[in-house]
Design a protein around this motif. Sequence first.
Motif, PDB file in Angstrom:
ATOM      1  N   PRO A 212       0.832  -1.205   0.000  1.00  0.00           N
ATOM      2  CA  PRO A 212       0.000   0.000   0.000  1.00  0.00           C
ATOM      3  C   PRO A 212       0.865   1.252   0.000  1.00  0.00           C
ATOM      4  CG  PRO A 212       0.018  -1.013   2.169  1.00  0.00           C
ATOM      5  CD  PRO A 212       0.732  -1.967   1.258  1.00  0.00           C
ATOM      6  N   PRO A 213       0.338   2.364  -0.528  1.00  0.00           N
ATOM      7  CA  PRO A 213       1.124   3.601  -0.571  1.00  0.00           C
ATOM      8  C   PRO A 213       1.311   4.242   0.786  1.00  0.00           C
ATOM      9  CG  PRO A 213      -1.087   3.996  -1.362  1.00  0.00           C
ATOM     10  CD  PRO A 213      -0.969   2.515  -1.156  1.00  0.00           C
ATOM     11  N   ALA A 214       0.394   3.961   1.724  1.00  0.00           N
ATOM     12  CA  ALA A 214       0.544   4.444   3.099  1.00  0.00           C
ATOM     13  C   ALA A 214       0.970   3.270   3.951  1.00  0.00           C
ATOM     14  CB  ALA A 214      -0.772   5.038   3.615  1.00  0.00           C
ATOM     15  N   HIS A 215       1.747   3.532   4.999  1.00  0.00           N
ATOM     16  CA  HIS A 215       2.329   2.441   5.767  1.00  0.00           C
ATOM     17  C   HIS A 215       1.991   2.573   7.252  1.00  0.00           C
ATOM     18  CE1 HIS A 215       4.671   1.050   2.350  1.00  0.00           C
ATOM     19  NE2 HIS A 215       4.962   2.315   2.107  1.00  0.00           N
ATOM     20  N   GLY A 216       1.860   1.433   7.891  1.00  0.00           N
ATOM     21  CA  GLY A 216       1.703   1.363   9.327  1.00  0.00           C
ATOM     22  C   GLY A 216       2.495   0.177   9.826  1.00  0.00           C
ATOM     23  N   THR A 217       2.915   0.230  11.071  1.00  0.00           N
ATOM     24  CA  THR A 217       3.674  -0.882  11.637  1.00  0.00           C
ATOM     25  C   THR A 217       2.847  -2.150  11.570  1.00  0.00           C
ATOM     26  OG1 THR A 217       4.772   0.669  13.133  1.00  0.00           O
ATOM     27  CG2 THR A 217       4.954  -1.673  13.646  1.00  0.00           C
ATOM     28  N   GLN A 218       3.469  -3.219  11.082  1.00  0.00           N
ATOM     29  CA  GLN A 218       2.759  -4.473  10.863  1.00  0.00           C
ATOM     30  C   GLN A 218       2.061  -4.935  12.134  1.00  0.00           C
ATOM     31  OE1 GLN A 218       5.218  -7.565   9.298  1.00  0.00           O
ATOM     32  NE2 GLN A 218       3.520  -8.894   8.758  1.00  0.00           N
ATOM     33  N   GLY A 219       0.784  -5.309  11.981  1.00  0.00           N
ATOM     34  CA  GLY A 219       0.009  -5.810  13.106  1.00  0.00           C
ATOM     35  C   GLY A 219      -0.712  -4.753  13.913  1.00  0.00           C
ATOM     36  N   THR A 220      -0.472  -3.477  13.637  1.00  0.00           N
ATOM     37  CA  THR A 220      -1.110  -2.406  14.390  1.00  0.00           C
ATOM     38  C   THR A 220      -2.486  -2.113  13.803  1.00  0.00           C
ATOM     39  OG1 THR A 220      -0.144  -0.695  12.987  1.00  0.00           O
ATOM     40  CG2 THR A 220       1.135  -1.403  14.917  1.00  0.00           C
ATOM     41  N   PRO A 221      -3.359  -1.438  14.572  1.00  0.00           N
ATOM     42  CA  PRO A 221      -4.662  -1.047  14.023  1.00  0.00           C
ATOM     43  C   PRO A 221      -4.536  -0.195  12.763  1.00  0.00           C
ATOM     44  CG  PRO A 221      -4.655  -0.812  16.413  1.00  0.00           C
ATOM     45  CD  PRO A 221      -3.247  -1.140  16.015  1.00  0.00           C
ATOM     46  N   ALA A 222      -3.515   0.670  12.711  1.00  0.00           N
ATOM     47  CA  ALA A 222      -3.336   1.501  11.517  1.00  0.00           C
ATOM     48  C   ALA A 222      -3.045   0.635  10.302  1.00  0.00           C
ATOM     49  CB  ALA A 222      -2.207   2.499  11.747  1.00  0.00           C
ATOM     50  N   ALA A 223      -2.187  -0.375  10.469  1.00  0.00           N
ATOM     51  CA  ALA A 223      -1.853  -1.256   9.349  1.00  0.00           C
ATOM     52  C   ALA A 223      -3.085  -2.033   8.883  1.00  0.00           C
ATOM     53  CB  ALA A 223      -0.739  -2.214   9.750  1.00  0.00           C
ATOM     54  N   HIS A 224      -3.913  -2.474   9.820  1.00  0.00           N
ATOM     55  CA  HIS A 224      -5.136  -3.204   9.453  1.00  0.00           C
ATOM     56  C   HIS A 224      -6.093  -2.300   8.682  1.00  0.00           C
ATOM     57  CE1 HIS A 224      -4.078  -6.868  11.426  1.00  0.00           C
ATOM     58  NE2 HIS A 224      -4.058  -6.338  12.643  1.00  0.00           N
ATOM     59  N   LEU A 225      -6.183  -1.032   9.094  1.00  0.00           N
ATOM     60  CA  LEU A 225      -7.079  -0.101   8.402  1.00  0.00           C
ATOM     61  C   LEU A 225      -6.590   0.172   6.989  1.00  0.00           C
ATOM     62  CD1 LEU A 225      -9.483   1.756   8.342  1.00  0.00           C
ATOM     63  CD2 LEU A 225      -8.147   3.491   9.558  1.00  0.00           C
ATOM     64  N   ILE A 226      -5.283   0.353   6.821  1.00  0.00           N
ATOM     65  CA  ILE A 226      -4.714   0.584   5.490  1.00  0.00           C
ATOM     66  C   ILE A 226      -4.946  -0.633   4.596  1.00  0.00           C
ATOM     67  CG2 ILE A 226      -2.555   0.929   4.238  1.00  0.00           C
ATOM     68  CD1 ILE A 226      -1.599   2.576   6.679  1.00  0.00           C
ATOM     69  N   GLU A 227      -4.768  -1.825   5.172  1.00  0.00           N
ATOM     70  CA  GLU A 227      -5.004  -3.057   4.400  1.00  0.00           C
ATOM     71  C   GLU A 227      -6.467  -3.156   3.973  1.00  0.00           C
ATOM     72  OE1 GLU A 227      -4.557  -7.915   4.953  1.00  0.00           O
ATOM     73  OE2 GLU A 227      -3.853  -6.539   6.514  1.00  0.00           O
ATOM     74  N   LYS A 228      -7.367  -2.733   4.848  1.00  0.00           N
ATOM     75  CA  LYS A 228      -8.803  -2.766   4.516  1.00  0.00           C
ATOM     76  C   LYS A 228      -9.110  -1.825   3.359  1.00  0.00           C
ATOM     77  CE  LYS A 228     -13.395  -2.113   6.556  1.00  0.00           C
ATOM     78  NZ  LYS A 228     -14.136  -1.735   7.781  1.00  0.00           N
ATOM     79  N   ILE A 229      -8.510  -0.637   3.360  1.00  0.00           N
ATOM     80  CA  ILE A 229      -8.734   0.308   2.265  1.00  0.00           C
ATOM     81  C   ILE A 229      -8.198  -0.261   0.961  1.00  0.00           C
ATOM     82  CG2 ILE A 229      -8.077   2.594   1.392  1.00  0.00           C
ATOM     83  CD1 ILE A 229      -8.065   3.546   4.320  1.00  0.00           C
ATOM     84  N   MET A 230      -7.071  -0.956   1.034  1.00  0.00           N
ATOM     85  CA  MET A 230      -6.411  -1.489  -0.160  1.00  0.00           C
ATOM     86  C   MET A 230      -7.172  -2.677  -0.761  1.00  0.00           C
ATOM     87  SD  MET A 230      -3.403  -0.847  -1.746  1.00  0.00           S
ATOM     88  CE  MET A 230      -2.356  -1.630  -2.984  1.00  0.00           C
ATOM     89  N   THR A 231      -7.957  -3.388   0.044  1.00  0.00           N
ATOM     90  CA  THR A 231      -8.577  -4.640  -0.394  1.00  0.00           C
ATOM     91  C   THR A 231      -9.984  -4.396  -0.924  1.00  0.00           C
ATOM     92  OG1 THR A 231      -7.315  -5.818   1.301  1.00  0.00           O
ATOM     93  CG2 THR A 231      -9.163  -6.972   0.303  1.00  0.00           C
ATOM     94  N   ALA A 232     -10.262  -4.930  -2.102  1.00  0.00           N
ATOM     95  CA  ALA A 232     -11.590  -4.785  -2.711  1.00  0.00           C
ATOM     96  C   ALA A 232     -12.650  -5.390  -1.807  1.00  0.00           C
ATOM     97  CB  ALA A 232     -11.609  -5.467  -4.080  1.00  0.00           C
TER      98      ALA A 232
END
Length: 294
Positions: A212-232
């Motif tokens: 993803p173009p935005a990054h969060g520390t792996q396993g953190t709530p921020a990373a999960h939110l970024i992954e959710k935005i990235m996933t269809a």
Amino acid sequence: MSGNTITQLQRHSCTPSRAARELGLKRSEFDLAVHLGQIRTVPDEGGGGRRVTGSEIDRLRATDGFPDSLRRRVRLVGTTEGAQVMDVPVGRFTRLARLGLYSPVRFYLNRYRAVVWLYLAEELEQFTTVEENTPLLTARRMPEELRDLLDTGVDLRARNWRHRHRGFLLRLAEDPWESAGVLAAFLDPVQISELVPDPYERSHLLRFRPGPPAHGTQGTPAAHLIEKIMTADHPDETDWLRAELTRVLEDARSLRPAPRPTARRTPSVQPQDPPPPQAEPARGLLGWLRRRSA
């Protein structure tokens, strides 16, 4: 473009950082201009990445109003400033964005882990100049069918962002494996496993899967939110991605099958003939005579 042509262009090209300085842009503005296709780049065969040719820099410098015109085309605004650009209340700006009537080009998470969407000011200005959009901007109430959609919780901002970002990544892909990796970046791992059950092929595919173009520390709530935005997350979007990934993978396999580990061959041991039996030494006087004569 042939390899020889690219090599010749590289002799008269520069790195993105140098090109940004030559064009009077911040690096973030330069990256966005490339993202939008406003600055053309060529592959850097020497160290990976991309380069900008001297002729491309000359072309941009020759445009009317340079460099201000180029900066205007990459000017980003958030919700508050975007509402000012369109001369509408912030609430109406957000509702129109949720309906997908204009698309964000970037996002980031603020310190409260809230998603901040960013829009091109130029696109918002163009939206206001379309006569059919005037009622959406000035009427006291939005049309009933749009209000009904909003009441169901519709929010197409993430989906529209994915569509734009996927197009950008696909434009940079140089072969079917890279294109397949881009498509896989917008599917969750379970669906990728279903579509690519072979573990070696799946491992090879994931090598080309951009993050993803935005990054969060792996396993953190921020990373999960970024992954959710990235996933269809829309069925029709997911179905299209699955079908397209299946098609592109067929091209990738035809071009270059995924590598597999080479099986080690254990050298075969040939049976050897048993050593000839040794004669038992003779005993007594006969044995002494033989040993003495030897």
